[in-house]
Design a protein around this motif. Structure first.
Motif, mmCIF file in Angstrom:
data_model
loop_
_atom_site.group_PDB
_atom_site.id
_atom_site.type_symbol
_atom_site.label_atom_id
_atom_site.label_comp_id
_atom_site.label_asym_id
_atom_site.label_seq_id
_atom_site.Cartn_x
_atom_site.Cartn_y
_atom_site.Cartn_z
ATOM 1 N N SER A 259 0.814 -1.220 0.000
ATOM 2 C CA SER A 259 0.000 0.000 0.000
ATOM 3 C C SER A 259 0.846 1.266 0.000
ATOM 4 C CB SER A 259 -0.938 0.003 1.212
ATOM 5 O OG SER A 259 -0.205 -0.068 2.428
ATOM 6 N N ASP A 260 2.105 1.187 0.443
ATOM 7 C CA ASP A 260 2.980 2.350 0.412
ATOM 8 C C ASP A 260 3.447 2.689 -1.003
ATOM 9 O OD1 ASP A 260 3.024 3.077 3.089
ATOM 10 O OD2 ASP A 260 4.612 1.677 3.591
ATOM 11 N N CYS A 261 3.178 1.793 -1.949
ATOM 12 C CA CYS A 261 3.661 2.010 -3.317
ATOM 13 C C CYS A 261 2.786 2.978 -4.103
ATOM 14 C CB CYS A 261 3.750 0.675 -4.051
ATOM 15 S SG CYS A 261 4.917 -0.474 -3.280
ATOM 16 N N GLY A 262 1.694 3.402 -3.527
ATOM 17 C CA GLY A 262 0.842 4.364 -4.199
ATOM 18 C C GLY A 262 -0.546 4.405 -3.626
ATOM 19 N N TRP A 263 -1.366 5.240 -4.195
ATOM 20 C CA TRP A 263 -2.728 5.480 -3.729
ATOM 21 C C TRP A 263 -3.687 5.204 -4.874
ATOM 22 C CZ3 TRP A 263 -2.868 5.654 1.230
ATOM 23 C CH2 TRP A 263 -4.002 6.125 1.912
ATOM 24 N N PRO A 264 -4.968 4.976 -4.617
ATOM 25 C CA PRO A 264 -5.900 4.714 -5.707
ATOM 26 C C PRO A 264 -5.823 5.763 -6.813
ATOM 27 C CG PRO A 264 -6.962 4.275 -3.620
ATOM 28 C CD PRO A 264 -5.615 4.856 -3.299
ATOM 29 N N ARG A 265 -5.842 5.262 -8.050
ATOM 30 C CA ARG A 265 -5.769 6.053 -9.285
ATOM 31 C C ARG A 265 -4.350 6.512 -9.620
ATOM 32 N NH1 ARG A 265 -10.327 7.570 -6.777
ATOM 33 N NH2 ARG A 265 -9.429 9.472 -5.922
ATOM 34 N N ASP A 266 -3.352 6.141 -8.808
ATOM 35 C CA ASP A 266 -1.964 6.391 -9.203
ATOM 36 C C ASP A 266 -1.606 5.465 -10.359
ATOM 37 O OD1 ASP A 266 -1.706 8.216 -7.183
ATOM 38 O OD2 ASP A 266 -0.232 7.082 -6.015
ATOM 39 N N LEU A 267 -0.892 5.986 -11.360
ATOM 40 C CA LEU A 267 -0.426 5.181 -12.483
ATOM 41 C C LEU A 267 0.947 4.608 -12.159
ATOM 42 C CD1 LEU A 267 -0.827 4.179 -15.395
ATOM 43 C CD2 LEU A 267 0.301 6.289 -16.163
ATOM 44 N N VAL A 268 1.091 3.300 -12.333
ATOM 45 C CA VAL A 268 2.335 2.600 -12.038
ATOM 46 C C VAL A 268 2.977 2.154 -13.343
ATOM 47 C CG1 VAL A 268 3.347 0.583 -10.918
ATOM 48 C CG2 VAL A 268 1.508 1.842 -9.788
ATOM 49 N N SER A 269 4.309 2.338 -13.447
ATOM 50 C CA SER A 269 5.053 1.949 -14.644
ATOM 51 C C SER A 269 6.059 0.856 -14.320
ATOM 52 C CB SER A 269 5.798 3.159 -15.222
ATOM 53 O OG SER A 269 4.908 4.210 -15.521
ATOM 54 N N ASP A 270 6.510 0.122 -15.356
ATOM 55 C CA ASP A 270 7.584 -0.845 -15.142
ATOM 56 C C ASP A 270 8.922 -0.115 -15.136
ATOM 57 O OD1 ASP A 270 8.365 -0.403 -17.819
ATOM 58 O OD2 ASP A 270 7.201 -2.111 -18.547
ATOM 59 N N GLY A 271 10.000 -0.864 -14.965
ATOM 60 C CA GLY A 271 11.315 -0.233 -14.860
ATOM 61 C C GLY A 271 11.733 0.527 -16.092
ATOM 62 N N GLY A 273 9.713 2.356 -17.878
ATOM 63 C CA GLY A 273 8.864 3.525 -18.050
ATOM 64 C C GLY A 273 7.557 3.273 -18.755
ATOM 65 N N ASP A 274 7.277 2.027 -19.141
ATOM 66 C CA ASP A 274 6.008 1.701 -19.790
ATOM 67 C C ASP A 274 4.909 1.526 -18.745
ATOM 68 O OD1 ASP A 274 7.162 1.551 -22.410
ATOM 69 O OD2 ASP A 274 8.012 -0.398 -21.831
ATOM 70 N N SER A 275 3.732 2.051 -19.012
ATOM 71 C CA SER A 275 2.633 1.985 -18.053
ATOM 72 C C SER A 275 2.154 0.546 -17.861
ATOM 73 C CB SER A 275 1.465 2.850 -18.538
ATOM 74 O OG SER A 275 1.838 4.210 -18.592
ATOM 75 N N ILE A 276 2.010 0.171 -16.586
ATOM 76 C CA ILE A 276 1.454 -1.143 -16.240
ATOM 77 C C ILE A 276 -0.049 -1.017 -16.009
ATOM 78 C CG2 ILE A 276 1.402 -2.957 -14.489
ATOM 79 C CD1 ILE A 276 4.362 -2.545 -14.048
ATOM 80 N N GLY A 277 -0.445 -0.032 -15.205
ATOM 81 C CA GLY A 277 -1.853 0.169 -14.900
ATOM 82 C C GLY A 277 -2.013 1.039 -13.665
ATOM 83 N N PHE A 278 -3.267 1.302 -13.315
ATOM 84 C CA PHE A 278 -3.581 2.141 -12.165
ATOM 85 C C PHE A 278 -3.790 1.287 -10.914
ATOM 86 C CE2 PHE A 278 -4.879 4.674 -15.808
ATOM 87 C CZ PHE A 278 -4.400 5.945 -15.473
ATOM 88 N N ALA A 289 -2.271 -3.498 -1.780
ATOM 89 C CA ALA A 289 -3.007 -2.825 -2.838
ATOM 90 C C ALA A 289 -3.013 -3.731 -4.064
ATOM 91 C CB ALA A 289 -2.363 -1.479 -3.175
ATOM 92 N N ILE A 290 -3.902 -3.416 -5.018
ATOM 93 C CA ILE A 290 -3.964 -4.155 -6.269
ATOM 94 C C ILE A 290 -3.793 -3.183 -7.433
ATOM 95 C CG2 ILE A 290 -5.392 -5.546 -7.819
ATOM 96 C CD1 ILE A 290 -6.732 -6.764 -5.423
ATOM 97 N N ILE A 291 -2.827 -3.490 -8.313
ATOM 98 C CA ILE A 291 -2.623 -2.733 -9.551
ATOM 99 C C ILE A 291 -3.407 -3.443 -10.649
ATOM 100 C CG2 ILE A 291 -0.935 -1.846 -11.203
ATOM 101 C CD1 ILE A 291 1.221 -2.421 -9.037
ATOM 102 N N GLU A 292 -4.265 -2.724 -11.342
ATOM 103 C CA GLU A 292 -4.955 -3.338 -12.476
ATOM 104 C C GLU A 292 -3.935 -3.524 -13.594
ATOM 105 O OE1 GLU A 292 -9.277 -2.595 -13.394
ATOM 106 O OE2 GLU A 292 -8.321 -1.476 -15.024
ATOM 107 N N ALA A 293 -3.707 -4.769 -14.009
ATOM 108 C CA ALA A 293 -2.604 -5.036 -14.932
ATOM 109 C C ALA A 293 -2.819 -6.324 -15.707
ATOM 110 C CB ALA A 293 -1.288 -5.125 -14.150
ATOM 111 N N ASN A 294 -2.165 -6.416 -16.840
ATOM 112 C CA ASN A 294 -2.079 -7.651 -17.609
ATOM 113 C C ASN A 294 -1.002 -8.501 -16.941
ATOM 114 O OD1 ASN A 294 -1.798 -9.712 -19.442
ATOM 115 N ND2 ASN A 294 -1.164 -8.417 -21.154
#
Length: 457
Positions: A259-271, A273-278, A289-294
């Motif tokens: 949960s320290d890795c971000g807050w709801p609706r934060d966009l997370v990227s891989d190393g 710089g490509d977007s993984i999901g929110f 927390a759960i990142i919506e991701a493939n």
């Protein structure tokens, strides 16, 4: 209901019987054709020394799986009894038996559940039940001098870790609360300057993302994403690790993280710089927390260096018990094994985050719960900054796949601090031999999600 006080040792002739493992309520998937699997990668074995009495890690985990299977069944039955005297279970493979701690008379249905298990079981009297200890732990929650509250697995009382600079003499409110406790309390003072836990790391402005001859690696993964890969939250300026792939109740895929890795609706990227999901779901009190991701049901295995990195399929998920052996696979440390569970269902204070302060919405003095604590037995690092959100696991009997155990939450520094493995961030990363994590079965239940399993290589 008739109960008996027959606290007894139940044995099985010939020791622990080998039985096939089953993991219920988990989502299977086909192999991922778009990501080539490295030949022979599942043959990787832990490099840490095998505990005495076992010829291999596979043999140890075979015993551990049988103990855990029996422990889960006994614990499930114990929860059916209102006012249960269940206190805790030790499932250490070295003992080759379960130790079940129980307060008061053992109900018939619990005795029956114990009798049919295919492992030796010893039932031991406990002073308090787990429910009693947890109610007292929650009563002490509001005292911000407390760093951790841990119900002892043997039911003998609570273990408190408190700030040395705010000792019981100086903190009158805490002192009075402990005196009024209706259970025994053991107190350990921890210097404030040494009690901060590592959280999602800010780290250098740039980190290596090259995968060498590989098309993907921890440092720069590609869809479908594996657990143990590097992620970056631009808005929060934090590095973290991906956790196990899950499927939520509405059928969508995602990845567990801290949960320290971000807050709801934060966009997370891989190393890279490509977007993984929110970040879609977030529970600060549970540290997850759960990142919506493939995402795929595999984790990165092996070391931090891409040349030594492999992957393994996820076979299922199981609960953690005191005495269990496990491994971590943080994005910045690589795989570390030889780690043993020391406490379960504890409460860790999130007030002092150590790196960068609180995230929006965090409550000073609030507790992360339930938390599992574990220690690297050889005294080396078990993980650290940036590994947060990464997978905690054990291997299957044949060591060809992993079984999910938890999501990396943090690492205690101070006397437990150790040099980091993997990327040291030019000496700025902090690592420890003691870590704590969120139990994966409890996390899945809370989010209404299932673990995604992968087909064999």
């Amino acid at each position: 209901m008739k109960v008996r006080n027959a606290l007894k040792r139940i044995t099985v002739l010939g020791g622990i019987m080998a039985m096939p493992l089953t993991f219920l309520g988990q989502t299977a998937e086909a192999a991922d054709p778009e990501k080539e699997v490295k030949v022979g990668e599942s043959a990787w074995q832990p490099t840490e020394r095998v505990p005495e009495g076992f010829r291999s890690w596979g043999e140890l985990w075979s015993v551990q799986h049988r103990l855990n299977t029996a422990a889960e069944k006994i614990e499930k039955v114990s929860k059916l009894d209102k006012g249960s005297g269940y206190a805790g279970i030790i499932a250490a493979p070295e003992n080759r038996e379960l130790k079940v701690y129980w307060h008061g008379a053992v109900p018939d249905q619990v005795e029956s559940a114990i009798a049919i298990q295919q492992v030796p079981i010893q039932v031991i009297p406990a002073k308090y039940s787990a429910s009693k200890l947890h109610s007292e732990a929650l009563r002490l929650n509001a005292r911000d001098a407390i760093k951790a509250i841990i119900p002892k697995v043997d039911g003998s009382g609570l273990a408190l870790r408190v700030n040395k600079e705010r000792s019981l003499v100086a903190d009158k409110a805490l002192k009075n609360a402990v005196r009024a406790a209706r259970v025994e309390v053991e107190i350990t003072e921890v210097p404030t300057s040494l009690s901060a836990h590592t959280v999602a790391g800010r780290g250098p402005s740039t980190l290596p993302t090259a995968c060498g001859a590989l098309s993907f690696c921890r440092q720069n993964d590609t869809p479908p994403y594996y657990a143990g890969g590097q992620i970056w939250n631009t808005f929060r300026q934090r590095y973290c690790s991906t956790g196990f792939a899950v499927q939520t109740g509405d059928g969508k895929r995602g990845m567990l993280t801290n949960s320290d890795c971000g807050w709801p609706r934060d966009l997370v990227s891989d190393g890279g710089g490509d977007s993984i999901g929110f970040i879609r779901q977030h529970e600060e009190k549970r540290g997850t927390a759960i990142i919506e991701a493939n995402a795929a049901g595999r984790i990165f295995d092996g070391g931090y260096d891409p040349a030594t990195t492999f992957s393994k399929p996820v076979a299922g998920a199981t609960q953690s018990y005191v005495g269990n052996w496990l491994c971590t696979s943080g994005a910045f440390s690589g795989v570390i094994c030889g780690i043993k569970v020391t406490e379960v269902n504890g409460y860790m204070c999130c007030y002092d985050t150590g790196y960068g302060g609180q995230l929006p919405g965090q409550t000073p003095g609030g507790l992360i719960r339930p938390v599992t604590f574990a220690m690297q037995v050889d005294g080396t690092s078990a993980g650290g900054t940036g590994d947060d959100g990464g997978p905690i696991f054990e291997l299957t009997d044949d060591t060809q796949a992993v079984i999910a155990k938890g999501i990396f939450d943090g690492a205690s520094v101070g006397s437990s601090e150790r040099p980091c493995t993997g990327d040291t961030w030019n000496g700025t990363r902090r690592c420890s031999r003691e870590i704590y994590y969120s139990d994966v079965k409890q996390t899945l239940s809370h989010f209404g999600a299932t673990i995604i399993r992968s087909a064999a290589n």
